[in-house]
Design a protein around this motif. Structure first.
Motif, PDB file in Angstrom:
ATOM      1  N   ASN A 238       0.832  -1.198   0.000  1.00  8.51           N
ATOM      2  CA  ASN A 238       0.000   0.000   0.000  1.00  8.51           C
ATOM      3  C   ASN A 238       0.868   1.250   0.000  1.00  8.51           C
ATOM      4  O   ASN A 238       2.043   1.212   0.360  1.00  8.51           O
ATOM      5  CB  ASN A 238      -0.955   0.000   1.202  1.00  8.51           C
ATOM      6  CG  ASN A 238      -0.224   0.170   2.521  1.00  8.51           C
ATOM      7  OD1 ASN A 238      -0.051   1.287   3.012  1.00  8.51           O
ATOM      8  ND2 ASN A 238       0.215  -0.936   3.124  1.00  8.51           N
ATOM      9  N   TRP A 239       0.261   2.368  -0.383  1.00  8.03           N
ATOM     10  CA  TRP A 239       1.011   3.613  -0.583  1.00  8.03           C
ATOM     11  C   TRP A 239       1.616   4.138   0.713  1.00  8.03           C
ATOM     12  O   TRP A 239       2.677   4.792   0.680  1.00  8.03           O
ATOM     13  CB  TRP A 239       0.114   4.678  -1.210  1.00  8.03           C
ATOM     14  CG  TRP A 239      -0.853   5.328  -0.238  1.00  8.03           C
ATOM     15  CD1 TRP A 239      -2.111   4.913   0.067  1.00  8.03           C
ATOM     16  CD2 TRP A 239      -0.612   6.503   0.545  1.00  8.03           C
ATOM     17  NE1 TRP A 239      -2.685   5.741   0.999  1.00  8.03           N
ATOM     18  CE2 TRP A 239      -1.786   6.731   1.312  1.00  8.03           C
ATOM     19  CE3 TRP A 239       0.460   7.372   0.691  1.00  8.03           C
ATOM     20  CZ2 TRP A 239      -1.913   7.803   2.193  1.00  8.03           C
ATOM     21  CZ3 TRP A 239       0.340   8.436   1.580  1.00  8.03           C
ATOM     22  CH2 TRP A 239      -0.832   8.653   2.315  1.00  8.03           C
ATOM     23  N   LYS A 240       1.005   3.871   1.848  1.00 10.46           N
ATOM     24  CA  LYS A 240       1.521   4.401   3.108  1.00 10.46           C
ATOM     25  C   LYS A 240       2.867   3.780   3.452  1.00 10.46           C
ATOM     26  O   LYS A 240       3.765   4.461   3.958  1.00 10.46           O
ATOM     27  CB  LYS A 240       0.511   4.176   4.233  1.00 10.46           C
ATOM     28  CG  LYS A 240      -0.769   4.988   4.054  1.00 10.46           C
ATOM     29  CD  LYS A 240      -1.781   4.717   5.148  1.00 10.46           C
ATOM     30  CE  LYS A 240      -1.382   5.355   6.452  1.00 10.46           C
ATOM     31  NZ  LYS A 240      -2.449   5.221   7.473  1.00 10.46           N
ATOM     32  N   ASP A 241       3.012   2.491   3.168  1.00  7.10           N
ATOM     33  CA  ASP A 241       4.297   1.832   3.418  1.00  7.10           C
ATOM     34  C   ASP A 241       5.358   2.290   2.413  1.00  7.10           C
ATOM     35  O   ASP A 241       6.549   2.283   2.722  1.00  7.10           O
ATOM     36  CB  ASP A 241       4.139   0.310   3.337  1.00  7.10           C
ATOM     37  CG  ASP A 241       3.310  -0.243   4.493  1.00  7.10           C
ATOM     38  OD1 ASP A 241       3.186   0.460   5.516  1.00  7.10           O
ATOM     39  OD2 ASP A 241       2.781  -1.365   4.363  1.00  7.10           O
ATOM     40  N   GLN A 242       4.928   2.691   1.239  1.00  7.59           N
ATOM     41  CA  GLN A 242       5.866   3.105   0.196  1.00  7.59           C
ATOM     42  C   GLN A 242       6.223   4.584   0.280  1.00  7.59           C
ATOM     43  O   GLN A 242       7.181   5.025  -0.351  1.00  7.59           O
ATOM     44  CB  GLN A 242       5.273   2.818  -1.185  1.00  7.59           C
ATOM     45  CG  GLN A 242       5.022   1.337  -1.449  1.00  7.59           C
ATOM     46  CD  GLN A 242       4.260   1.113  -2.739  1.00  7.59           C
ATOM     47  OE1 GLN A 242       3.677   2.038  -3.304  1.00  7.59           O
ATOM     48  NE2 GLN A 242       4.254  -0.129  -3.218  1.00  7.59           N
ATOM     49  N   ASN A 243       5.450   5.368   1.034  1.00  8.38           N
ATOM     50  CA  ASN A 243       5.661   6.820   1.105  1.00  8.38           C
ATOM     51  C   ASN A 243       5.723   7.284   2.554  1.00  8.38           C
ATOM     52  O   ASN A 243       4.966   8.168   2.973  1.00  8.38           O
ATOM     53  CB  ASN A 243       4.538   7.554   0.363  1.00  8.38           C
ATOM     54  CG  ASN A 243       4.491   7.246  -1.117  1.00  8.38           C
ATOM     55  OD1 ASN A 243       5.143   7.891  -1.920  1.00  8.38           O
ATOM     56  ND2 ASN A 243       3.705   6.233  -1.480  1.00  8.38           N
ATOM     57  N   GLU A 244       6.625   6.698   3.319  1.00  7.87           N
ATOM     58  CA  GLU A 244       6.726   7.043   4.737  1.00  7.87           C
ATOM     59  C   GLU A 244       7.131   8.501   4.937  1.00  7.87           C
ATOM     60  O   GLU A 244       6.654   9.153   5.883  1.00  7.87           O
ATOM     61  CB  GLU A 244       7.727   6.110   5.424  1.00  7.87           C
ATOM     62  CG  GLU A 244       7.250   4.655   5.493  1.00  7.87           C
ATOM     63  CD  GLU A 244       8.221   3.773   6.240  1.00  7.87           C
ATOM     64  OE1 GLU A 244       9.274   4.280   6.666  1.00  7.87           O
ATOM     65  OE2 GLU A 244       7.927   2.571   6.395  1.00  7.87           O
ATOM     66  N   ASP A 245       7.982   9.038   4.079  1.00  3.04           N
ATOM     67  CA  ASP A 245       8.401  10.438   4.220  1.00  3.04           C
ATOM     68  C   ASP A 245       7.226  11.383   3.993  1.00  3.04           C
ATOM     69  O   ASP A 245       7.053  12.373   4.724  1.00  3.04           O
ATOM     70  CB  ASP A 245       9.523  10.762   3.226  1.00  3.04           C
ATOM     71  CG  ASP A 245      10.829  10.078   3.587  1.00  3.04           C
ATOM     72  OD1 ASP A 245      10.968   9.656   4.760  1.00  3.04           O
ATOM     73  OD2 ASP A 245      11.703   9.948   2.712  1.00  3.04           O
TER      74      ASP A 245
END
Length: 386
Positions: A238-245
């Motif tokens: 999911n996007w949240k794991d891929q876009n932590e910053d």
């Protein structure tokens, strides 16, 4: 209850300038809350839409040796039936390749979609700036940056070499612009059967992509899908794991917005408390006379609580109006060169109502100190010292 309310209203009317000053202070606090909150929410929504709005928020990929998903129709049916928060479900089949054109070679990613299904995810149809969508096998869209770099144009036939050396001839039917330079220079978009045939995928795909109704719940939905599939050969990301910053930045904005709003309301609260405390001194003679006439300590306290309530309501209403006017003015004067707002404001009626409610409660709380002080006034001492 009517008597302290009438007295509170009379006290406010007798000092119109002071009343207006307090109401204006509350209004400014509320308007700042609404403006900053709307600005931050608009900025966050804009960032989310820009970064993940037109791309998958959850993706399923294979972890097996050939990285291909079999039986994807059953997976799609299961997700559609069991996951209410999932929208815009689509599949993709893609692979790396090379374009040989006029003695030049360009590295590309051939992406095959069911374009009608994938359009909701990638906005493919509206991104076509020239030509038409591919309808038949071995027709392709290329990005505008790839067109400018290679000189390939609509109607050209291009030789595409798959990663195992087999060459296929594609016809360019259109040019797209997805707004991202890396995609415009590397992606080529064709039909799903084309890539399945080109890379010998048979009836398999490389990914299942989807979006969700609440983008910030993507991790929870992904976990639910992963538990439902319970397969060691499928990875649900999911996007949240891929876009932590990005997520950290959004959380930082939210915290800073809340801190600003809290300190604004504290300053308003202290201002109200101090002015009402002065009012107790100014009106001590009248309160002393009223107590001597028989009103109770509780009633004298209610006078100032009602004052706080009335000031809070007036300030909240005025603050909502000022906040919305400020937000509207911002969208008209802070503009990009193309005329769009620098930051599109997000007007949330629930947030506005909550800001107004907090202002009213803060005003009543601020009135507790002068209310308590008034209840302790000794009418004999007040009249003697008057």
């Amino acid at each position: 209850m009517k008597l302290p309310f009438k007295i509170a209203l009379r006290f406010l009317k007798s000092s119109k300038g002071q009343t207006l000053l307090i109401a204006l202070g509350i209004a400014i606090g509320v308007s700042v809350q609404i403006f900053i909150g709307s600005l931050i929410q608009g900025l966050q929504k804009s960032l989310v839409d820009t970064t993940i709005g037109n791309q998958p928020q959850i993706s399923i990929t294979a972890t097996n040796e050939d990285k291909l998903i079999e039986g994807y129709d059953e997976i799609l049916s299961s997700i559609r039936d069991k996951e209410d928060q999932v929208i815009n479900l689509s599949v993709a089949a893609d692979g790396p390749a090379l374009i040989n054109h006029e003695d030049d070679t360009f590295s590309i990613l051939v992406r095959g979609f069911n374009i009608d299904e994938s359009d909701a995810l990638y906005n493919i149809k509206e991104s076509v700036v020239e030509g038409t969508l591919p309808e038949n096998d071995y027709e392709v869209l290329i990005g505008i940056d790839l067109k400018n770099e290679s000189g390939i144009d609509i109607g050209d036939e291009i030789d595409v070499v798959a990663n195992f050396g087999e060459t296929h001839t594609f016809t360019v039917t259109g040019i797209f612009n997805l707004g991202v330079s890396s995609l415009n220079s590397s992606w080529t978009i064709t039909t799903l059967p084309t890539t399945q045939d080109m890379f010998s995928f048979e009836d398999r795909v490389t990914s299942i992509d989807m979006q969700v109704t609440d983008v910030f719940a993507a991790d929870a939905v992904a976990a639910s899908i992963s538990d439902r599939l319970s397969s060691d050969e499928l990875l649900v990301d999911n996007w949240k794991d891929q876009n932590e910053d990005l997520l950290s930045g959004l959380n930082g904005q939210s915290v800073s917005s809340i801190m600003i709003q809290v300190f604004v309301m504290i300053s308003v609260l202290l201002g109200i408390a101090s002015i009402l405390a002065i009012t107790v001194v100014q009106k001590s003679k009248q309160i002393g006379i009223l107590k001597a006439m028989g009103i109770r300590d509780k009633t004298s306290s209610l006078i100032f609580l009602f004052q706080g309530l009335l000031l809070g309501v007036a300030g909240a209403v005025l603050g909502v109006i000022l906040g919305l006017l400020l937000a509207f003015a911002f969208t008209k004067f802070a503009l990009n060169p193309d005329g769009t707002p620098v930051v599109p404001l997000f007007i949330d009626p629930m947030f506005i109502a909550l800001s107004a409610f907090i202002a009213v409660i803060a005003s009543v709380v601020a009135a507790l100190i002068p209310a308590r002080k008034s209840s302790r006034l000794d009418p004999i001492e007040v009249i003697r010292n008057a």
